[in-house]
Write an enzyme that holds these catalytic residues in place. Structure first.
Site, PDB file in Angstrom:
ATOM      1  N   ASP A 207      66.420 103.765  37.356  1.00 52.40           N
ATOM      2  CA  ASP A 207      65.536 103.825  36.185  1.00 52.40           C
ATOM      3  C   ASP A 207      65.778 105.096  35.358  1.00 52.40           C
ATOM      4  OD1 ASP A 207      63.603 103.025  34.426  1.00 52.40           O
ATOM      5  OD2 ASP A 207      61.897 103.578  35.710  1.00 52.40           O
TER       6      ASP A 207
ATOM      7  N   LYS B 292      60.833  98.843  37.438  1.00 53.17           N
ATOM      8  CA  LYS B 292      59.549  99.336  36.962  1.00 53.17           C
ATOM      9  C   LYS B 292      58.446  98.358  37.355  1.00 53.17           C
ATOM     10  CE  LYS B 292      61.209 101.659  32.736  1.00 53.17           C
ATOM     11  NZ  LYS B 292      60.779 103.038  33.003  1.00 53.17           N
TER      12      LYS B 292
ATOM     13  N   LYS C  23      70.272 107.245  22.560  1.00 55.96           N
ATOM     14  CA  LYS C  23      70.060 106.354  23.711  1.00 55.96           C
ATOM     15  C   LYS C  23      69.684 104.979  23.201  1.00 55.96           C
ATOM     16  CE  LYS C  23      66.945 105.464  27.649  1.00 55.96           C
ATOM     17  NZ  LYS C  23      65.876 105.981  28.541  1.00 55.96           N
TER      18      LYS C  23
ATOM     19  N   ASP D 299      63.301 101.213  24.190  1.00 53.30           N
ATOM     20  CA  ASP D 299      64.135 102.232  24.820  1.00 53.30           C
ATOM     21  C   ASP D 299      65.466 102.447  24.089  1.00 53.30           C
ATOM     22  OD1 ASP D 299      63.984 104.148  26.778  1.00 53.30           O
ATOM     23  OD2 ASP D 299      65.029 102.949  28.282  1.00 53.30           O
TER      24      ASP D 299
ATOM     25  N   ARG E 168      70.171 109.038  30.832  1.00 46.82           N
ATOM     26  CA  ARG E 168      71.064 110.194  30.952  1.00 46.82           C
ATOM     27  C   ARG E 168      72.496 109.755  31.272  1.00 46.82           C
ATOM     28  NH1 ARG E 168      67.248 112.602  35.573  1.00 46.82           N
ATOM     29  NH2 ARG E 168      65.814 111.599  34.117  1.00 46.82           N
TER      30      ARG E 168
ATOM     31  N   GLU F 155      68.340 105.827  33.683  1.00 42.73           N
ATOM     32  CA  GLU F 155      69.608 105.313  33.156  1.00 42.73           C
ATOM     33  C   GLU F 155      70.017 105.976  31.850  1.00 42.73           C
ATOM     34  OE1 GLU F 155      66.709 103.993  32.621  1.00 42.73           O
ATOM     35  OE2 GLU F 155      66.833 103.857  30.448  1.00 42.73           O
TER      36      GLU F 155
HETATM   37  N1  BES Z   1      62.860 104.766  29.337  1.00 42.24           N
HETATM   38  C1  BES Z   1      62.260 105.533  30.363  1.00 42.24           C
HETATM   39  C2  BES Z   1      61.401 106.678  29.833  1.00 42.24           C
HETATM   40  C3  BES Z   1      60.148 106.276  29.118  1.00 42.24           C
HETATM   41  C4  BES Z   1      58.986 106.097  29.818  1.00 42.24           C
HETATM   42  C5  BES Z   1      60.141 106.164  27.755  1.00 42.24           C
HETATM   43  C6  BES Z   1      57.827 105.763  29.141  1.00 42.24           C
HETATM   44  C7  BES Z   1      58.988 105.839  27.084  1.00 42.24           C
HETATM   45  C8  BES Z   1      57.830 105.636  27.780  1.00 42.24           C
HETATM   46  C9  BES Z   1      63.344 106.149  31.250  1.00 42.24           C
HETATM   47  O1  BES Z   1      64.535 105.460  31.351  1.00 42.24           O
HETATM   48  C10 BES Z   1      62.764 106.248  32.617  1.00 42.24           C
HETATM   49  O2  BES Z   1      62.422 105.245  33.157  1.00 42.24           O
HETATM   50  N2  BES Z   1      62.660 107.463  33.099  1.00 42.24           N
HETATM   51  C11 BES Z   1      62.119 107.693  34.383  1.00 42.24           C
HETATM   52  C12 BES Z   1      62.939 108.790  34.998  1.00 42.24           C
HETATM   53  C13 BES Z   1      62.713 108.983  36.459  1.00 42.24           C
HETATM   54  C14 BES Z   1      63.121 107.757  37.241  1.00 42.24           C
HETATM   55  C15 BES Z   1      63.512 110.178  36.881  1.00 42.24           C
HETATM   56  C16 BES Z   1      60.674 108.128  34.214  1.00 42.24           C
HETATM   57  O3  BES Z   1      60.360 108.754  33.216  1.00 42.24           O
HETATM   58  O4  BES Z   1      59.881 107.800  35.068  1.00 42.24           O
HETATM   59 ZN    ZN Z   2      65.022 104.243  29.718  1.00 45.46          ZN
HETATM   60 ZN    ZN Z   3      64.533 103.942  32.880  1.00 47.85          ZN
END
Ligand code: BES
Ligand code: ZN
Ligand code: ZN
Length: 496
Positions: free
Chosen positions: A342, A272, A260, A283, A346, A344
């Site tokens: 958010d 966010k 990723k 990321d 996947r 993204e």
């Molecule tokens: N990049 C984030 C995940 C992340 C969060 C990595 C904190 C490192 C530290 C990912 O893209 C994301 O935002 N995931 C969301 C998914 C949700 C919207 C289903 C999350 O984890 O809140």
């Molecule tokens: Zn992310």
């Molecule tokens: Zn995200």
């Protein structure tokens, strides 16, 4: 300092020191500083009086720095507490701690006498030193760091004349350099490492035996990579898919790696919070890890074929951004109903995994800072390992154990797998309708794109970034998580 936004400027060369092995004795070796492993029961140590005088007890991780005086040919002694039979991980940590103390004491050359080191130990000590020497000063315009750069490390071992000892040190240097390169990329400001610049940096690595090809937005459209294009739709810069191939003669196994590479994750329209996006330049740590690991595997000449896909996009909100409710068609033709822009990672990984599934790889491993939920489940330092194949998952966990990277298995429960295919308007739902098991849902989503291949998924959302101060060989900021595990996994597959 003016941010450098041009192409091809993104790679900084990680600090790297020269590591050699030597049969010299601690009392005769020439170096600025001697890092000496001392056991709590070690009354016979030649410097024990000096140690007692500073109240050093030899507890693991304890250090004492003092002038060498009459002892040996060094200026400074750094004593580091170690148990009688230290593990490889304890040696890595001790080497890093000792190296940093020596650097603070203005040394530029260091001898390490941590343990009567066998070949395994030589590797661990050299690796700890190489990882501990890391610093990121690309954006510093003045040197406000009082530490010196350590230029050379000698690992003292009775086996210093054996080629296996030299080989272990050389391996460690290759691995540490790869980890440090991944750290550099993660630490680089996100405006300086947008997808085209990151792709150029990868293409510019020039690793012998590795071919790199880059798909730009036109090619991605032609190839049906709607995940990458959908995520990048809100950004002013296009996405890139970078493929690295290493195919040594005689390889019987083929490992596919998918990373990723969201160079900045604002969340897109599902934006966010300010604090939530503070660290989101990290990321792309999964892409950095697979690229760095592939480079190391090739440099080590391991007899295993590797194809790595780095899925690079910037996730931004704008009038052209993908909306919640939109439907994307990913590589291979599956349609995805987007609920939360958010989630993204996947989407870009769906394209990369579908390509890996089309290839003749025997094993597919993806690495991603995928879910905040993984931090909730496993804390900040442990990688979640999921997948569809018990043997591959066990191999990954075994490799992680040897590498000294904490990883733990998580399941993909049946009901979560079913939820992924419960979209009423598309083939798959991007986002869990329930607020539970976010890491498991994301993995169940990815599984939809790997077909019949043996696949493991490493969620490094926690360990990729160190929010706290430096500890042992782990710096603040980008950590280079998963690089060492991937190299060990390749060594395992190569039967090394
Ligand atoms: N990049 C984030 C995940 C992340 C969060 C990595 C904190 C490192 C530290 C990912 O893209 C994301 O935002 N995931 C969301 C998914 C949700 C919207 C289903 C999350 O984890 O809140
Ligand atoms: Zn992310
Ligand atoms: Zn995200």
């Amino acid at each position: 300092m003016t941010p450098n936004l041009g192409h091809g400027c993104a790679t900084t060369v990680a600090v790297m020191l020269e590591v050699t092995v030597s049969t010299s004795k601690p009392s005769t070796v020439r170096a600025d500083a001697l890092v000496l492993g001392v056991r709590s029961d070690d009354d016979g140590a030649e410097v024990s009086e000096a140690l007692a005088a500073v109240g050093f007890t030899g507890k693991e991780g304890e250090t004492a720095v003092f002038p060498a005086g009459d002892f040996g040919k060094v200026r400074t002694v750094v004593a580091v507490g170690l148990p009688a039979e230290p593990t490889a991980e304890q040696l890595r940590r001790a080497a890093a701690v000792g190296l940093r103390k020596a650097s603070a004491a203005k040394a530029s050359s260091v001898a390490m006498a941590l343990h009567p080191a066998g070949v395994e130990e030589v590797g661990a000590i050299a690796e700890g030193a190489g990882l501990g020497a890391y610093r990121f000063d690309r954006y510093k315009t003045s040197d406000d760091d009082s530490r010196t750069n350590i230029e050379s490390v000698q690992v003292l071992t009775p086996f210093g004349r054996q080629t296996t000892a030299t080989a272990a040190a050389e391996r460690a240097v290759v691995v540490a350099r790869a980890v440090n390169a991944a750290r550099d990329w993660v630490n680089t400001a996100p405006g300086d490492l947008r997808p085209p610049a990151f792709a150029d940096a990868i293409a510019g690595l020039g690793t012998k035996g590795v071919d790199v090809s880059v798909w730009d937005e036109k090619r991605l459209a032609k190839e049906g990579c709607g995940g990458l294009l959908g995520v990048a739709a809100g950004s002013e810069v296009p996405p890139r898919l970078v493929r690295m191939t290493y195919s040594p003669a005689g390889a019987t196994q083929h490992l596919a790696l998918v990373g990723k590479g969201i160079t900045f994750d604002s969340g897109g329209l599902s934006i966010k919070t300010g604090p939530g996006m503070q660290t989101m330049k990290m990321d792309m740590a999964g892409a950095a890890a697979v690229v760095a690991a592939t480079t190391a595997i090739a440099e080590l000449g391991l007899p295993v074929a590797v194809t790595a896909w780095a899925c690079l996009a910037e996730n931004m909100p704008s009038g052209s951004a993908t909306r919640p409710g939109d439907v994307l068609t990913l590589r291979g033709g599956r349609t995805v109903e987007v609920h939360n822009t958010d989630a993204e990672g996947r989407l870009v990984l769906g394209d990369g995994l579908a390509l890996a599934a089309e290839s003749d790889a025997d094993h597919v491993v993806d690495v991603a800072t995928l879910t905040g939920a993984c931090l909730v489940a496993l804390g900040e330092r442990t990688t979640g390992v999921l997948g569809n194949d018990d043997d591959l998952r066990e191999r990954v966990l075994g490799a992680a154990e040897l590498a000294g990277e904490p990883m733990w298995p998580l399941p993909i429960p049946e009901e979560i797998g079913k939820a992924v295919t419960s979209s009423t308007i598309a083939d798959v739902r991007q986002h869990n309708p329930k607020p539970y098991g976010g890491t498991l849902y994301a993995a169940a989503f990815l599984r939809e794109f790997v077909g019949e291949k043996a696949w493991a998924h490493l969620d490094i959302a926690g360990p990729a970034w160190n929010d706290g101060g430096v500890r042992d060989y782990t710096p603040t900021g980008g950590t280079g998580a998963a690089v060492r595990t991937l190299v060990r996994l390749a060594e395992d597959l190569a039967g090394a």
